[in-house]
Design a protein around this motif. Structure first.
Motif: not given
Length: 791
Positions: A24-52
């Motif tokens: 992950l490259r020093d990323i910042s973001l806001d995720l809405p609560k009580r909503r369904l957010t889907v994380f997309t991107g190619v395998s190895g793009s950093g989805k699991s690093s961010l979420v899990f």
């Protein structure tokens, strides 16, 4: 007059600032609560690093810190993720795709508490009454004991007789395993050799090794005569001697016969959890047969004879869960007493949840180690479906894995239901059908590994579709049906297949073409391919079993790539190859080749710091002085697959064996992966493709792939299809178990199983080309494939 906002209502965002975990490259973001957010991107793009690795990990770590230091000492120690700040976190419940443990005593019933409910139910209602809940447990043996105990009463010491008994449900013959083993002694040792000559054929029992020394020092049989000349008593001691203390090189050691030693060290483990060479030995030497005493039910006679409405607990655990749910509903109508009504209600709700989540085709006696990654994840979801908790963050890792397109709608409804109860739902996904239900989308990329880790898009689905990101441009892309299909060169015949739910299936799988096996989850696809294929087919199977590797393992060691690299370094510098392994002689003396120093701080998190001596490079300073192609060994291990392939293909630094292996890794879409990167940091999709790459060099004629699109981004599916085409065009037969419509559309031949799951499946409902299936459109698969290709 406007109502002032209460301060407590202002925290509607999960705020991530400066996330740098893994790539992950020093990323910042806001995720809405009580909503369904889907994380997309190619395998190895950093989805699991961010979420899990960042959001869920920090939530769990902070919850653990609320316990006392005493309790924390018994809990896993979680390091703080590399992030500047995280605000607005709520309790995170992780539902990942890790397979359930392959313990031979673990079944669907034991891991979901359904068996616990049933054991209590049978202890209350079954006739004849044989005991409490433990009397129906195949994991509890029956024991009796008696003796004397000393009781101090004032100044007197009184000896009193005491006895103890416990009625368990474990079958005494198979010890609750359901199977007993028959050993081929000729695969254990060479009877024409003496102990001194190294007779053992068991892995790890090498000539001159520790086990041989222990057998030689036992004194129960001669060491200089062939085993075939042992007396009856000597052979019994050699094979079956009970544990006995013996002296070995001045130390007290425990000796026991060869067979009980092998049973404890190897046969007590689940086959799927064994290392490949141990599994190969067990397959050669051991025959597993159904226990003749309990007929595979794992239960003692008294547990099988105690019944409710003519059914034993073994009978009901063998029923399809959807049928068992109906049986329990009938019991609820018959038994309304306060003693069992709450129990029956809880059991009924649990079994209904199985059906609701699409697992009604399973049975409670199904070993948990045989569940696919998708089935394991949905099994874990069951306990959360009826939960009254709200304002919880649920984190899902590709919940559509293993689901037929027909079943994805059901999964989507479950995710939406969790959100509508007031929970935050975070989902890592690739399937367009699952992305479609998102309230908010975060797309990471642009590519994978070092080329990923940045937020490419954040917003609603319409905005993603209109964006020029890799995900946005592929979201509505469809693979078209083939104009022409290949002609088979022969057929692989399967006759009378009745494994699991298969209903005496006869089918010819064409050779020399790409065949896709389809059908809803539980329709019998794996039973047909893995359980019914002729043994002499010699198929190379690349399934979803996990890669077992520590943080010392990496793609270079797993694939065997490090071997030619070490030899090239050794030859260029005139030294030993062992110097260029961080797990051998070349390891840094301070960190022992780990590259990091791990400091245990008791109940606090373990601190990992880069080794000061090698600066995280893992090797001794004198080893790093040796170079090949202008680079030391640590610099080579830091190269990506694509960069390393270029190095070992260039004139002057060519290493054909290494270049070939790197080419295979590139072919499966892992060109961005660092060859020295620990296996523990790879995503599920990356691990499966790494396994596929290791088999591309195999000489077999039949490849069997089990859902190879698992973890693949829409943009990577094209590359997978190209790889499958290359395999077929090189003369291979490729058989793929798959739900992805793009792979179905690209097939030469389709075999569709169904029409439903479990007892409602197990039949061939269609055979032919994809175009014929679309034209027919009479099956669930045909309907969804027709919708996919837009005809």
């Amino acid at each position: 007059m406007s109502v002032p906002v209460h301060p407590a209502d202002a925290h509607d965002l999960i705020q991530v600032r400066g996330a740098r975990e893994n790539n992950l490259r020093d990323i910042s973001l806001d995720l809405p609560k009580r909503r369904l957010t889907v994380f997309t991107g190619v395998s190895g793009s950093g989805k699991s690093s961010l979420v899990f690795g960042t959001i869920a990990a920090e939530s769990q770590r902070m919850i653990n810190e609320t316990y006392s230091s005493f309790v924390q000492g018994f809990m896993p120690q979680l390091a703080r993720p590399d992030v500047d700040s995280l605000e607005g976190l709520t309790t995170a419940i992780i539902v990942d795709q890790e397979r359930m443990g392959a313990n031979v005593r673990s079944t669907v019933g034991t891991v979901t508490d359904a068996n616990a409910h049933l054991r209590t139910l049978f202890s209350k209602l079954a006739e004849p009454h044989v005991g409490g809940p433990s009397a129906f447990s195949f994991n509890v043996p029956s024991v009796t004991a008696s003796g004397a105990m000393t009781v101090q009463k004032g100044a007197k010491t009184i000896a009193e007789k005491a006895s103890f008994s416990r009625v368990g449900g474990m079958c005494p013959r198979c010890e609750g395993m359901g199977t007993v083993t028959d050993l081929d002694l000729s695969e254990l040792y060479d009877e024409d050799r003496s102990i001194e000559e190294g007779p053992f054929l068991v892995p790890g029992y090498s000539a001159g090794g520790w086990y041989e020394k222990l057998f030689a020092a036992s004194g129960f049989f001669p060491t200089d005569t062939p085993i075939r000349s042992f007396t009856k008593r000597q052979l019994h001691d050699f094979l079956y001697k009970e544990p006995t203390k013996v002296k070995l090189e001045g130390a007290n050691m425990t000796f026991e016969g060869l067979i009980p030693k092998i049973q404890k060290s190897m046969l007590s483990k689940d086959r799927d959890s064994m290392q490949p060479h141990i599994r190969a030995f067990v397959d050669r030497a051991v025959t597993f047969i159904l226990c003749p005493q309990c007929e595979g039910t794992r239960l003692a006679e008294h547990a099988r004879s105690s019944r409710i409405d003519g059914l034993s607990i073994a009978d009901v655990c063998a029923m399809q869960i959807s049928e068992l749910a109906a049986w329990v509903r009938r019991l609820r109508e018959q038994n309304t007493s306060s003693q069992v009504a709450p129990l029956l209600q809880n059991l009924s709700e649990l079994l209904d949840a199985f059906t609701e989540i699409g697992l009604g085709y399973l049975s409670l006696d199904r070993p948990s180690g045989t569940l696919s990654g998708g089935e394991s994840q949905r099994t874990r979801m069951i306990r959360h479906l009826g939960s009254a908790l709200t304002d919880v963050t649920y984190v899902f890792d590709e919940p559509t894995i293993g689901l037929h397109p027909h079943d994805i709608a059901t999964m989507n409804a479950l995710l939406v239901n969790l959100r509508d109860k007031g929970n935050t739902v975070l989902v890592v996904e690739h399937k367009p059908e699952a992305i479609a239900i998102a309230d908010h989308v975060v797309d990471l990329g642009p590519r994978a590994g070092a080329d990923g880790g940045s937020v490419q898009y954040e917003g609603d689905l319409a905005g993603l579709r209109a964006s020029d990101t890799l995900t946005g441009t592929h979201l509505d892309r469809r693979i078209s049906l083939k104009d022409t299909v290949r002609t088979p060169t022969g057929a692989l015949e399967i006759r009378g297949a009745d494994h699991h739910n298969l209903q005496s299936v006869d089918v010819d799988i064409p050779l020399g073409v790409l065949t896709v096996i389809t059908g809803v989850a539980g329709s019998g696809k794996s039973s047909l391919v893995h359980g019914s294929m002729p043994q002499d087919a010699a198929a190379i199977v690349v399934d979803q079993t996990a890669i077992r590797g520590s943080r010392r393992s990496n793609p270079a060691t797993y694939t065997g790539l490090l071997e030619p690299i070490r030899k090239a370094f050794a030859k260029a510098n005139g030294v030993k190859p062992a110097l260029f392994s961080h797990n051998s002689e070349g390891a840094c003396t301070l960190c022992r080749g780990a590259g990091m120093i791990y400091t245990e701080l008791g109940f606090m998190e373990t601190v990992a710091t880069a080794c000061e001596e090698c600066e995280g490079r893992r090797f001794r300073a004198d080893v790093l002085e040796h170079r090949f192609g202008g680079k030391d060994i640590s610099e080579v291990l830091a190269l990506s697959v694509a960069q390393a392939r270029e190095l070992f293909s260039a004139a002057g630094t060519a290493v054909p064996a290494a270049a070939t292996l790197l080419g295979h890794l590139d072919d499966v879409g892992l060109g961005y992966l660092t060859i020295g990167q620990p296996l523990t940091t790879l995503s599920g999709g990356e691990r499966q493709r790494l396994k596929l790459a290791t088999h591309l060099r195999d000489k077999g004629g039949i490849f069997v792939l089990d859902e190879p699109t698992t973890g693949l981004h829409l943009a990577d599916v094209d590359q997978l299809l190209a790889l499958l085409d290359r395999l077929v065009d090189s003369g291979k037969t490729v058989i793929v178990i798959e739900h992805h419509q793009a792979v179905m559309a690209h097939a030469d031949h389709l075999i569709d199983l169904g029409p439903g799951a479990g007892a409602d499946g197990g039949r061939i409902v269609f055979q032919g080309t994809p175009a014929e299936l679309v034209a027919d459109a009479s099956t669930l698969t045909g309907t969804h494939l027709k919708e996919y290709v837009g005809t």
